[in-house]
Design an enzyme around this catalytic site. Structure first.
Site, PDB file in Angstrom:
ATOM      1  N   TYR A 261       0.959  17.126  16.112  1.00 28.43           N
ATOM      2  CA  TYR A 261       1.693  16.624  14.822  1.00 28.43           C
ATOM      3  C   TYR A 261       1.555  17.782  14.142  1.00 28.43           C
ATOM      4  CZ  TYR A 261       1.307  11.354  15.365  1.00 28.43           C
ATOM      5  OH  TYR A 261       1.434  10.100  15.801  1.00 28.43           O
TER       6      TYR A 261
ATOM      7  N   ASP B  12       1.189   5.989   4.785  1.00 28.41           N
ATOM      8  CA  ASP B  12       1.001   7.434   5.360  1.00 28.41           C
ATOM      9  C   ASP B  12       0.979   8.346   4.409  1.00 28.41           C
ATOM     10  OD1 ASP B  12       0.643   5.670   7.973  1.00 28.41           O
ATOM     11  OD2 ASP B  12       2.686   6.583   8.417  1.00 28.41           O
TER      12      ASP B  12
ATOM     13  N   ARG C 174      -0.739   6.231  23.479  1.00 23.55           N
ATOM     14  CA  ARG C 174       0.508   7.047  23.539  1.00 23.55           C
ATOM     15  C   ARG C 174      -0.050   8.273  23.341  1.00 23.55           C
ATOM     16  NH1 ARG C 174       3.386   3.805  19.347  1.00 23.55           N
ATOM     17  NH2 ARG C 174       5.248   4.995  19.601  1.00 23.55           N
TER      18      ARG C 174
ATOM     19  N   ASP D  22       8.976   2.918   5.982  1.00 29.37           N
ATOM     20  CA  ASP D  22       7.494   3.188   6.509  1.00 29.37           C
ATOM     21  C   ASP D  22       8.281   5.011   5.763  1.00 29.37           C
ATOM     22  OD1 ASP D  22       5.784   4.178   8.083  1.00 29.37           O
ATOM     23  OD2 ASP D  22       7.118   5.384   9.727  1.00 29.37           O
TER      24      ASP D  22
ATOM     25  N   ASP E 143       6.323  -2.221   6.813  1.00 28.37           N
ATOM     26  CA  ASP E 143       6.448  -1.883   7.966  1.00 28.37           C
ATOM     27  C   ASP E 143       4.664  -2.288   8.463  1.00 28.37           C
ATOM     28  OD1 ASP E 143       4.335   0.257   7.242  1.00 28.37           O
ATOM     29  OD2 ASP E 143       4.620   1.627   8.575  1.00 28.37           O
TER      30      ASP E 143
END
Length: 304
Positions: free
Chosen positions: A112, A143, A101, A175, A138
């Site tokens: 990103y 993150d 991916r 998330d 999640d």
């Protein structure tokens, strides 16, 4: 093979987790960009877990400084993440239907827009509603978006100062996206809370929210949604979120959870402790070539 120089400046360990030294290396298996890619954290020739063995906090640091495991360098497209399922939790190439991916380039960004990674020894529990959003977690470590000026490298462990947090709702699950800055960055002393980001980096918060809202649209998915109407919460809110997810991880490492490897080599009081051995690591090999559609990776996507 072992790759030197990919870990950041050395840090001292704390009461939970490993102690860093010059002997720490990445052990890479498979080609970057391929579904077989694995990057293991090693002490010399012995494995350790990015998820469980790296301490959440460096020793003798301020309460707002944490260890960040860098997964994805800024301006790159490969979707890399700490594996929850594989023993010792290496950084792997995420896949869907056995294909690697990659995120699309949503104009004007290339891949990103921040250095992207995770806080070790945290976990967003998928079985409990988050006390801040009311949604289930999640099932991942929390993150981190590192907003400093340097492009970091996969596998680095960086000391970052937390300054705020954004609550993304990914298909109904909480998330969290913690905003932080490398403590070695020239702007670190100027940025201590979320309002300082707007002052020192005008436009960054708005564009960060736009990126997270839109980055899945080129793949045919709807725009992402946020809790709190997309408002960035301040440092204290972020620290409360991290504290909550650290408690969830503590429950995880002691009780386990279906599909998650809690194998570790430093937490001797946990039921999943294992004395490390070089034989636990897979041998490096040439593996398959990355299945890359270069034309698609280089394409700009425009989102209204």
């Amino acid at each position: 093979m072992f790759r030197r120089g990919l870990l950041a400046r050395t840090v001292r360990g704390n009461s939970i987790g490993l102690r860093f030294s010059s002997s720490y290396r990445l052990h890479s298996v498979g080609r970057p960009g391929s579904s077989e890619y694995r990057a293991y954290l090693c002490d010399g020739e012995k494995p350790a877990s990015f998820f469980h063995d790296v301490p959440l906090r460096p020793a003798e640091e301020k309460d707002d400084v944490f260890n960040m495991v860098v997964e994805i360098p800024r301006w790159t497209n490969a979707k890399l993440e700490i594996s929850k399922e594989i023993a010792y939790n290496p950084i792997v190439q995420d896949t869907k239907k056995n294909k690697p991916r990659f995120v699309s380039n949503v104009f004007p960004f290339l891949g990103y827009m921040h250095n992207y990674g995770a806080l070790p020894q945290t976990w967003e529990d998928p079985t409990e509603k988050c006390p801040f959003t009311g949604n289930l977690g999640d099932n991942d470590p929390i993150d981190v978006c590192e907003i400093g000026q340097s492009v970091l490298q996969t596998g680095q462990i960086k000391q970052v100062k937390v300054v705020g947090v954004l609550a993304l709702l990914d298909e109904g699950e909480t998330d969290w996206k913690v905003l932080a800055i490398d403590t070695a960055d020239p702007l670190s002393n100027e940025i201590n809370d979320i309002d300082d980001v707007q002052t020192a980096m005008p436009g960054l918060l708005e564009q960060t929210r736009n990126w997270f809202r839109n980055y899945k649209i080129p793949d045919g998915k709807p725009a992402n949604e946020f809790a709190f109407n997309g408002e960035f919460k301040n440092k204290q809110f972020a620290l409360d979120v991290i504290k909550h997810t650290a408690r969830s991880w503590n429950k995880l490492i002691n009780n386990g959870h279906s599909g998650i490897s809690c194998l570790n080599t430093t937490l001797q009081d946990s039921p999943h402790f294992k004395k490390p051995s070089p034989e636990d690591l897979p041998n490096p090999d040439s593996a398959s070539e990355p299945n890359l559609d270069l034309a698609q990776l280089q394409k700009w996507h425009y989102v209204k």
